[in-house]
Scaffold this active site. Structure first.
Site, PDB file in Angstrom:
ATOM      1  N   GLY A  53      -2.877   0.150   2.659  1.00  0.00           N
ATOM      2  CA  GLY A  53      -2.776   0.062   1.209  1.00  0.00           C
ATOM      3  C   GLY A  53      -3.496   1.121   0.400  1.00  0.00           C
ATOM      4  N   ASP A 112      -9.862  -8.906  -2.281  1.00  0.00           N
ATOM      5  CA  ASP A 112      -9.351 -10.220  -2.677  1.00  0.00           C
ATOM      6  C   ASP A 112     -10.407 -11.256  -2.269  1.00  0.00           C
ATOM      7  OD1 ASP A 112      -7.564 -12.254  -3.384  1.00  0.00           O
ATOM      8  OD2 ASP A 112      -6.454 -12.140  -1.534  1.00  0.00           O
ATOM      9  N   LYS A 140     -10.392  -8.779  -7.278  1.00  0.00           N
ATOM     10  CA  LYS A 140     -10.056 -10.098  -7.830  1.00  0.00           C
ATOM     11  C   LYS A 140     -11.310 -10.959  -7.728  1.00  0.00           C
ATOM     12  CE  LYS A 140      -5.355 -10.202  -5.882  1.00  0.00           C
ATOM     13  NZ  LYS A 140      -4.496 -10.946  -4.938  1.00  0.00           N
ATOM     14  N   ASP A 168       1.834  -3.359  -0.978  1.00  0.00           N
ATOM     15  CA  ASP A 168       3.196  -3.747  -0.598  1.00  0.00           C
ATOM     16  C   ASP A 168       3.475  -5.225  -0.812  1.00  0.00           C
ATOM     17  OD1 ASP A 168       1.402  -4.612   1.539  1.00  0.00           O
ATOM     18  OD2 ASP A 168       3.232  -5.095   2.640  1.00  0.00           O
ATOM     19  N   ARG A 174       5.298   0.172  -1.815  1.00  0.00           N
ATOM     20  CA  ARG A 174       4.103   1.033  -1.818  1.00  0.00           C
ATOM     21  C   ARG A 174       4.344   2.320  -2.597  1.00  0.00           C
ATOM     22  NH1 ARG A 174       0.593  -1.189   2.069  1.00  0.00           N
ATOM     23  NH2 ARG A 174       1.567  -2.035   3.931  1.00  0.00           N
TER      24      ARG A 174
END
Ligand code: 5GP
Length: 188
Positions: A53, A112, A140, A168, A174
Site C-alpha cells: 500500500g 488502522d 484512523k 486497494d 491502487r
C-alpha cells in the site's frame, strides 16, 4: 502528465466517492518532506516502505526530501480481499538492507488497528537501528488497538474504508491518484 482522478469510481462492485483530493495530498506530503529534511539534517536516513500500500506515498514523499537517503521494502500480508482486518500479520518479504546503526523511517499507507505497525516496529528494533520513526499517509485513531507512536501523519480520518493512492479494495484501485471512500448515498 495526466493522473487518474475521477470524482466517483466503481471498484469491485462498490461505488467510491472522492474523499481527499490530489492537491490536498500533495500539499501535506510537501510539508512532511520539509519536516523530514529539517529533522534529519546531517544524517542519511533509510526509508522502509511497507508493501504494497505505501508505494505511491513513498515515491512522492521521497521526491520531496532533499537530504541524502536510501530506500528498502518490507512486505506484510494485508486485509486479503476484505474491508476489515483479518487480525493476523504475516511477513512476506524481509528487508535486504542492513539497518543496524541506521536512522530508519518506516513508511505506511494507513495505520488502522496498529497491529501491522507494532509487528514491524518489533522486527526493526531487533535489528538495532540508531533510531526509528514512523510516517503514515493516513491514521484512523478511532480504530487503533495497539500502542504505536506515529511521528508524521499526513491525515487523520474516521474509521472508514478508503481506497486509492496505493490503497486497494481486493487488489484494485491502487492506481487512483486521490483517496476515496465508499459512497453509501445510493443505498439510502
Ligand atoms: P492495521 O494492522 O493497522 O489494522 O492495518 C494496516 C493495514 O491494513 C494497512 O497497511 C492496509 O493495508 C490495510 N488497511 C487498513 N485500513 C484500510 C482502509 O481503509 N483501506 C484499505 N484499502 N486498506 C486498509
Amino acid at each position: 502528465m495526466s493522473f487518474y482522478t475521477p470524482d466517483t469510481v466503481l471498484c469491485n462492485g462498490e461505488t467510491f466517492k472522492l474523499y481527499i483530493s490530489k492537491e490536498q495530498i500533495q500539499t501535506r506530503i510537501a510539508e512532511i518532506g520539509m519536516q523530514i529534511d529539517a529533522d534529519y539534517e546531517g544524517k542519511k536516513p533509510i526509508f522502509i516502505g511497507v508493501l504494497n500500500g505505501s508505494f505511491i506515498f513513498l515515491a512522492d514523499l521521497m521526491r520531496h526530501v532533499s537530504i541524502p537517503c536510501e530506500v528498502d521494502f518490507f512486505k506484510l500480508s494485508s486485509y486479503g480481499d476484505e474491508k476489515v482486518s483479518s487480525g493476523k500479520v504475516t511477513k512476506l518479504k524481509d528487508l535486504d538492507a542492513q539497518i543496524k546503526g541506521r536512522h530508519v523511517i518506516i513508511v505506511e499507507d494507513i495505520v488502522d488497528t496498529g497491529l501491522s505497525m507494532s509487528y514491524i516496529m518489533k522486527q526493526i528494533k531487533e535489528a538495532g537501528p540508531a533510531s526509528v520513526r514512523i510516517v503514515t499517509l493516513l491514521h484512523k485513531p478511532g480504530a487503533t488497538k495497539y500502542d504505536v507512536t506515529i511521528d508524521y501523519i499526513a491525515f487523520e480520518i474516521p474509521t472508514l474504508f478508503v481506497l486509492g493512492y496505493g490503497l486497494d479494495y481486493a487488489q484494485e484501485g491502487r492506481n487512483l491518484a486521490q483517496i476515496y471512500v465508499i459512497d453509501d448515498s445510493k443505498d439510502e
